[in-house]
Design a protein around this motif. Structure first.
Motif, PDB file in Angstrom:
ATOM      1  N   GLY A 169       0.753  -1.210   0.073  1.00  0.00           N
ATOM      2  CA  GLY A 169       0.064  -0.099  -0.013  1.00  0.00           C
ATOM      3  C   GLY A 169       0.897   1.428  -0.022  1.00  0.00           C
ATOM      4  O   GLY A 169       2.087   1.142  -0.155  1.00  0.00           O
ATOM      5  N   ALA A 170       0.183   2.431   0.128  1.00  0.00           N
ATOM      6  CA  ALA A 170       1.070   3.686   0.176  1.00  0.00           C
ATOM      7  C   ALA A 170       1.183   4.548   1.398  1.00  0.00           C
ATOM      8  O   ALA A 170       1.993   5.017   1.471  1.00  0.00           O
ATOM      9  N   LYS A 171       0.307   4.052   2.451  1.00  0.00           N
ATOM     10  CA  LYS A 171       0.349   4.929   3.651  1.00  0.00           C
ATOM     11  C   LYS A 171       1.328   4.510   4.481  1.00  0.00           C
ATOM     12  O   LYS A 171       1.070   3.885   5.598  1.00  0.00           O
ATOM     13  N   PRO A 208      -1.921  -3.454  -1.462  1.00  0.00           N
ATOM     14  CA  PRO A 208      -1.387  -3.956  -2.570  1.00  0.00           C
ATOM     15  C   PRO A 208       0.191  -3.915  -2.784  1.00  0.00           C
ATOM     16  O   PRO A 208       0.789  -2.854  -2.216  1.00  0.00           O
ATOM     17  N   MET A 209       0.494  -4.344  -3.860  1.00  0.00           N
ATOM     18  CA  MET A 209       2.171  -4.749  -4.012  1.00  0.00           C
ATOM     19  C   MET A 209       2.244  -3.429  -5.266  1.00  0.00           C
ATOM     20  O   MET A 209       3.649  -3.097  -5.271  1.00  0.00           O
ATOM     21  N   LEU A 239       7.376   6.706  -4.585  1.00  0.00           N
ATOM     22  CA  LEU A 239       6.893   7.227  -3.280  1.00  0.00           C
ATOM     23  C   LEU A 239       7.654   7.135  -2.377  1.00  0.00           C
ATOM     24  O   LEU A 239       8.563   6.176  -2.127  1.00  0.00           O
ATOM     25  N   LYS A 281       1.101   2.625   8.597  1.00  0.00           N
ATOM     26  CA  LYS A 281       1.696   1.310   8.568  1.00  0.00           C
ATOM     27  C   LYS A 281       2.746   0.744   9.401  1.00  0.00           C
ATOM     28  O   LYS A 281       2.999  -0.023   9.720  1.00  0.00           O
ATOM     29  N   GLY A 319      -8.697  -6.277   5.167  1.00  0.00           N
ATOM     30  CA  GLY A 319      -9.551  -5.174   4.480  1.00  0.00           C
ATOM     31  C   GLY A 319      -8.834  -4.426   3.375  1.00  0.00           C
ATOM     32  O   GLY A 319      -7.748  -4.515   2.729  1.00  0.00           O
ATOM     33  N   GLY A 320      -9.673  -3.256   3.431  1.00  0.00           N
ATOM     34  CA  GLY A 320      -9.098  -1.862   2.349  1.00  0.00           C
ATOM     35  C   GLY A 320      -8.880  -2.511   0.956  1.00  0.00           C
ATOM     36  O   GLY A 320      -9.469  -3.203   0.492  1.00  0.00           O
ATOM     37  N   ASP A 321      -7.759  -1.949   0.504  1.00  0.00           N
ATOM     38  CA  ASP A 321      -7.458  -1.882  -0.894  1.00  0.00           C
ATOM     39  C   ASP A 321      -6.964  -3.348  -1.297  1.00  0.00           C
ATOM     40  O   ASP A 321      -7.369  -3.997  -2.332  1.00  0.00           O
TER      41      ASP A 321
HETATM   42  N1  LIG Z   1       4.464   1.810  -5.906  1.00  0.00           N
HETATM   43  C1  LIG Z   1       3.416   2.383  -5.404  1.00  0.00           C
HETATM   44  N2  LIG Z   1       3.303   3.914  -5.877  1.00  0.00           N
HETATM   45  C2  LIG Z   1       2.429   4.492  -5.578  1.00  0.00           C
HETATM   46  N3  LIG Z   1       1.404   4.208  -5.162  1.00  0.00           N
HETATM   47  C3  LIG Z   1       1.147   2.805  -4.836  1.00  0.00           C
HETATM   48  C4  LIG Z   1       2.312   1.768  -5.060  1.00  0.00           C
HETATM   49  N4  LIG Z   1       1.939   0.647  -4.808  1.00  0.00           N
HETATM   50  C5  LIG Z   1       0.594   0.729  -4.475  1.00  0.00           C
HETATM   51  N5  LIG Z   1      -0.067   2.010  -4.355  1.00  0.00           N
HETATM   52  C6  LIG Z   1      -1.250   2.407  -4.031  1.00  0.00           C
HETATM   53  O1  LIG Z   1      -1.543   2.254  -2.647  1.00  0.00           O
HETATM   54  C7  LIG Z   1      -2.917   2.291  -2.511  1.00  0.00           C
HETATM   55  C8  LIG Z   1      -3.338   1.679  -1.317  1.00  0.00           C
HETATM   56  O2  LIG Z   1      -2.646   2.066  -0.285  1.00  0.00           O
HETATM   57  P1  LIG Z   1      -3.337   1.803   1.442  1.00  0.00           P
HETATM   58  O3  LIG Z   1      -4.517   2.782   1.273  1.00  0.00           O
HETATM   59  O4  LIG Z   1      -2.068   2.187   2.106  1.00  0.00           O
HETATM   60  O5  LIG Z   1      -3.665   0.191   1.157  1.00  0.00           O
HETATM   61  P2  LIG Z   1      -4.907  -0.313   2.244  1.00  0.00           P
HETATM   62  O6  LIG Z   1      -6.135   0.237   1.894  1.00  0.00           O
HETATM   63  O7  LIG Z   1      -4.833  -1.727   1.626  1.00  0.00           O
HETATM   64  O8  LIG Z   1      -4.543  -0.397   3.506  1.00  0.00           O
HETATM   65  C9  LIG Z   1      -3.446   2.082  -3.774  1.00  0.00           C
HETATM   66  O9  LIG Z   1      -4.302   2.799  -4.432  1.00  0.00           O
HETATM   67  C10 LIG Z   1      -2.154   1.877  -4.841  1.00  0.00           C
HETATM   68  O10 LIG Z   1      -2.449   2.258  -5.919  1.00  0.00           O
END
Ligand SMILES: Nc1ncnc2c1ncn2[C@@H]1O[C@H](COP(=O)(O)OP(=O)(O)O)[C@@H](O)[C@H]1O
Ligand SMILES: O=C(OP(=O)(O)O)[C@H](O)COP(=O)(O)O
Length: 394
Positions: A195-197, A318-319, A237, A201, A350-352
């Motif tokens: 993911g991105a955050k 997500p990866m 990122l 995390k 959950g989530g993405d």
């Molecule tokens: N390499 C990357 N660079 C930028 N964004 C990314 C990358 N890999 C994943 N993401 C983005 O991260 C987002 C999900 O992040 P996050 O909200 O932290 O996950 P989750 O909802 O599963 O907790 C997705 O919209 C995805 O497009």
């Protein structure tokens, strides 16, 4: 679980206020994914079959204490009625005369859905007056809203101080599965965090390092770790102020004997678009004006192998940018590996990641998909969830 559940109390003839999480995605007034409504059905059916007068309450979106027409729950009531095969009455308010009258009309086995609780300014403030007013509608409180259990709001926490308060079946199952994963895991135990955050995390990575055998890092948050190893990440990122922390996590992993997996190759793009120019490069060769948007083929293979050898995998995030087909391969590979590894118990946080698994048509191949993104993260961080703490102990 040390909390009482609906099995531990008498519900027949009682007015039961049941907090659910019907915060479903909507597009132009239509529900696009009813997973969360389906997930609450066992509790609602149990209450109906055992002669309760069922009062359901949920939030939808973030209306911030005001009425927002698009966030009314009418479509949700309709969908719930279809799933239950019986009519579901709905009020246009959360409290007040209309609601009191509708509750007074309830017969045993009837179901009533209140309007979006976040239309009330007191909900998110956990206003004691609102909590009391909600409690006044019922004889028993059931919390089945795992997805909102990390919120201390009037309908998730405050109300529990005024009524006998127990967990529903979904809440019980989520806490059991996630709790077992963390306290008594089958090994090897692998966590996959993507993911991105990064900020959100950090806490969960720290806590998981005390518990897992393998930690796999992917997604946008990987590049703060890649940078911490001294590699250039180009335009990927990056959270500069978390680089030191990333270093300390890698050291902690070493001390604890946790195998720490990072991408060995990545898919880089010359811009953030599905039709961007892309190439696969080793992790120490990200060009300065390109950004890494997915893990590469060698990494996919590596992560697949780790998953195959694991008995328990918890996956959050997500990866890559899986919303774009060009950068969905890494996320798909992880989902597929989990689907194929029949000896591996898979928990999706959950989530993405849940959305991705759904999108790839692999949801029914997973052992547990949590209905809470934020809630499952906070739980895995080791935090107490206020909506659970407030329930009656066994
Ligand atoms: N390499 C990357 N660079 C930028 N964004 C990314 C990358 N890999 C994943 N993401 C983005 O991260 C987002 C999900 O992040 P996050 O909200 O932290 O996950 P989750 O909802 O599963 O907790 C997705 O919209 C995805 O497009
Ligand atoms: O969708 C939810 O959270 P999630 O996206 O973290 O799973 C819950 O319904 C909680 O909603 P909120 O984050 O607006 O409090």
């Amino acid at each position: 679980m040390n909390k009482k559940t609906i099995r531990d109390v008498e519900v027949r003839g009682k007015r039961v206020f049941c907090r659910v999480d019907f915060n479903v995605p909507m597009e132009e007034g239509a529900i696009t994914d009813d997973t969360r409504i389906r997930a609450a059905l066992p509790t609602i059916r149990y209450l109906i079959e055992n002669g309760a007068k069922v009062i359901l309450a949920s939030h939808l979106g973030r209306p911030k204490g005001k009425v927002v027409e698009e966030l009314r729950l009418d479509a949700v009531a309709k969908r719930l009625g279809e799933l239950l095969g019986r009519p579901v009455a709905k009020t246009d308010h959360v409290v007040g005369d209309e609601v009191n009258a509708a509750v007074a009309r309830l017969q045993e086995g009837d179901v009533l859905l209140l309007e979006n609780v976040r239309f009330e300014p007191g909900e998110e403030k956990n206003d004691p007056e609102l909590a009391k007013a909600l409690a006044g509608l019922a004889d028993l409180y059931v919390n089945d809203a795992f997805g909102a259990a990390h919120r201390a709001h009037a309908s998730t926490e405050g109300i529990a101080h005024h009524l006998p308060a127990v967990a529903g079946f979904l809440m019980e199952k989520e806490l059991e599965v996630l709790g077992k994963a963390l306290s008594n895991p089958d090994r090897p135990f692998t966590a996959i965090i993507g993911g991105a955050k990064v900020k959100d995390k950090i806490g969960v990575i720290d806590n998981l390092l005390d518990k897992v055998d393998n930690l796999i890092i992917g997604g946008g948050l990987a590049y703060t770790f890649v940078k911490a190893l001294g590699h250039d990440v180009g335009k990927s990122l990056l959270e500069e102020d978390k680089i030191e922390l990333a270093k300390s996590f890698m050291e902690k992993a070493k001390e604890k004997g946790v195998r720490f997996y990072m991408p060995v190759d990545v898919v880089v793009a010359d811009r953030f678009a599905n039709d961007a120019n892309t190439k696969v490069v080793p992790i120490d060769a990200i060009p300065s004006d390109w950004e890494a948007l997915d893990i590469g083929p060698k990494t996919r293979e590596l992560y697949r192998d780790v998953i195959r050898q694991s008995k328990l995998v918890v996956w959050n995030g997500p990866m890559g940018v899986f919303e774009m087909e060009t950068f969905a391969q890494g996320t798909k590979a992880v989902a597929q590996a989990l689907a194929e590894a029949t000896d591996t118990y898979s928990v999706i946080g959950g989530g993405d990641s849940a959305a991705a698994v759904e999108k790839f048509g692999l949801a029914d191949k997973m052992d547990h998909i949590s209905t809470g993104g934020g809630a499952s993260l906070e739980f895995m961080e080791g935090k107490q969830l206020p909506g659970v703490v407030a329930l009656n102990d066994k």
